[in-house]
Design a protein around this motif. Structure first.
Motif, PDB file in Angstrom:
ATOM      1  N   SER A  96       2.395   1.762  -3.385  1.00 55.89           N
ATOM      2  CA  SER A  96       1.347   2.226  -4.293  1.00 55.89           C
ATOM      3  C   SER A  96       1.066   3.714  -4.093  1.00 55.89           C
ATOM      4  O   SER A  96       0.944   4.472  -5.068  1.00 55.89           O
ATOM      5  CB  SER A  96       0.067   1.411  -4.076  1.00 55.89           C
ATOM      6  N   LEU A  97       0.978   4.152  -2.847  1.00 53.34           N
ATOM      7  CA  LEU A  97       0.743   5.572  -2.563  1.00 53.34           C
ATOM      8  C   LEU A  97       1.886   6.438  -3.069  1.00 53.34           C
ATOM      9  O   LEU A  97       1.661   7.517  -3.630  1.00 53.34           O
ATOM     10  CB  LEU A  97       0.540   5.786  -1.061  1.00 53.34           C
ATOM     11  N   GLU A 147       2.244  14.663 -13.613  1.00 51.94           N
ATOM     12  CA  GLU A 147       1.093  15.250 -14.304  1.00 51.94           C
ATOM     13  C   GLU A 147       1.017  16.751 -14.057  1.00 51.94           C
ATOM     14  O   GLU A 147       0.686  17.517 -14.967  1.00 51.94           O
ATOM     15  CB  GLU A 147      -0.194  14.553 -13.874  1.00 51.94           C
ATOM     16  N   ASN A 191       3.939   5.729  -5.549  1.00 48.51           N
ATOM     17  CA  ASN A 191       3.873   5.745  -7.012  1.00 48.51           C
ATOM     18  C   ASN A 191       2.779   6.684  -7.503  1.00 48.51           C
ATOM     19  O   ASN A 191       2.967   7.408  -8.486  1.00 48.51           O
ATOM     20  CB  ASN A 191       3.663   4.335  -7.559  1.00 48.51           C
ATOM     21  N   ASP A 192       1.640   6.678  -6.827  1.00 46.77           N
ATOM     22  CA  ASP A 192       0.553   7.592  -7.192  1.00 46.77           C
ATOM     23  C   ASP A 192       0.984   9.046  -7.019  1.00 46.77           C
ATOM     24  O   ASP A 192       0.696   9.897  -7.865  1.00 46.77           O
ATOM     25  CB  ASP A 192      -0.703   7.329  -6.349  1.00 46.77           C
ATOM     26  N   ALA A 193       1.685   9.335  -5.939  1.00 46.76           N
ATOM     27  CA  ALA A 193       2.155  10.704  -5.688  1.00 46.76           C
ATOM     28  C   ALA A 193       3.154  11.134  -6.759  1.00 46.76           C
ATOM     29  O   ALA A 193       3.101  12.273  -7.239  1.00 46.76           O
ATOM     30  CB  ALA A 193       2.779  10.798  -4.301  1.00 46.76           C
ATOM     31  N   ASP A 228       0.837  -1.212   0.000  1.00 44.89           N
ATOM     32  CA  ASP A 228       0.000   0.000   0.000  1.00 44.89           C
ATOM     33  C   ASP A 228       0.866   1.253   0.000  1.00 44.89           C
ATOM     34  O   ASP A 228       0.571   2.221  -0.705  1.00 44.89           O
ATOM     35  CB  ASP A 228      -0.941   0.011   1.204  1.00 44.89           C
ATOM     36  N   ARG A 231       3.304  10.030  -9.840  1.00 48.26           N
ATOM     37  CA  ARG A 231       2.545  10.224 -11.081  1.00 48.26           C
ATOM     38  C   ARG A 231       1.828  11.565 -11.047  1.00 48.26           C
ATOM     39  O   ARG A 231       1.839  12.317 -12.016  1.00 48.26           O
ATOM     40  CB  ARG A 231       1.540   9.098 -11.285  1.00 48.26           C
ATOM     41  N   GLU A 232       1.197  11.881  -9.919  1.00 46.34           N
ATOM     42  CA  GLU A 232       0.498  13.164  -9.796  1.00 46.34           C
ATOM     43  C   GLU A 232       1.470  14.323  -9.974  1.00 46.34           C
ATOM     44  O   GLU A 232       1.132  15.323 -10.616  1.00 46.34           O
ATOM     45  CB  GLU A 232      -0.210  13.261  -8.444  1.00 46.34           C
TER      46      GLU A 232
END
Length: 90
Positions: free
Chosen positions: A39-40, A50, A42-44, A36, A46-47
């Motif tokens: 994953s968090l 972006e 990696n999401d950060a 988890d 990516r954001e």
């Protein structure tokens, strides 16, 4: 055969089995928490990429391919962000 030794041996085996189950459960919970967390993160990331791309879309005349290269996104992702950004700007 000594019955008390057999009963004691069964209790010991039962305790070991319970401890093993608890150890497995704790390892599973820890592994899930680590997944988890990754994953968090990696999401950060990516954001963040972006957001960099959105800023470049708004403030430069760069093409999608150049922005994708700099922001480490695909050209399709940048095109999608450009379309979103233009909708917001309208």
């Amino acid at each position: 055969m000594n019955f008390s030794n057999t009963k004691s041996s069964q209790k010991t085996t039962s305790r070991i089995r319970s401890a093993d189950e608890e150890t497995r459960r704790l390892a599973f919970v820890r592994e899930r928490a680590l997944r988890d967390e990754v994953s968090l993160l990696n999401d950060a990331r990516r954001e963040g990429r972006e957001e960099v791309a959105r800023g470049m879309i708004l403030k430069t005349e760069m093409d999608d391919s150049s922005i994708a290269d700099i922001a480490q996104l695909s050209v399709d992702e940048v095109a999608h962000l450009r379309a979103e950004t233009q909708r917001w700007d309208s």
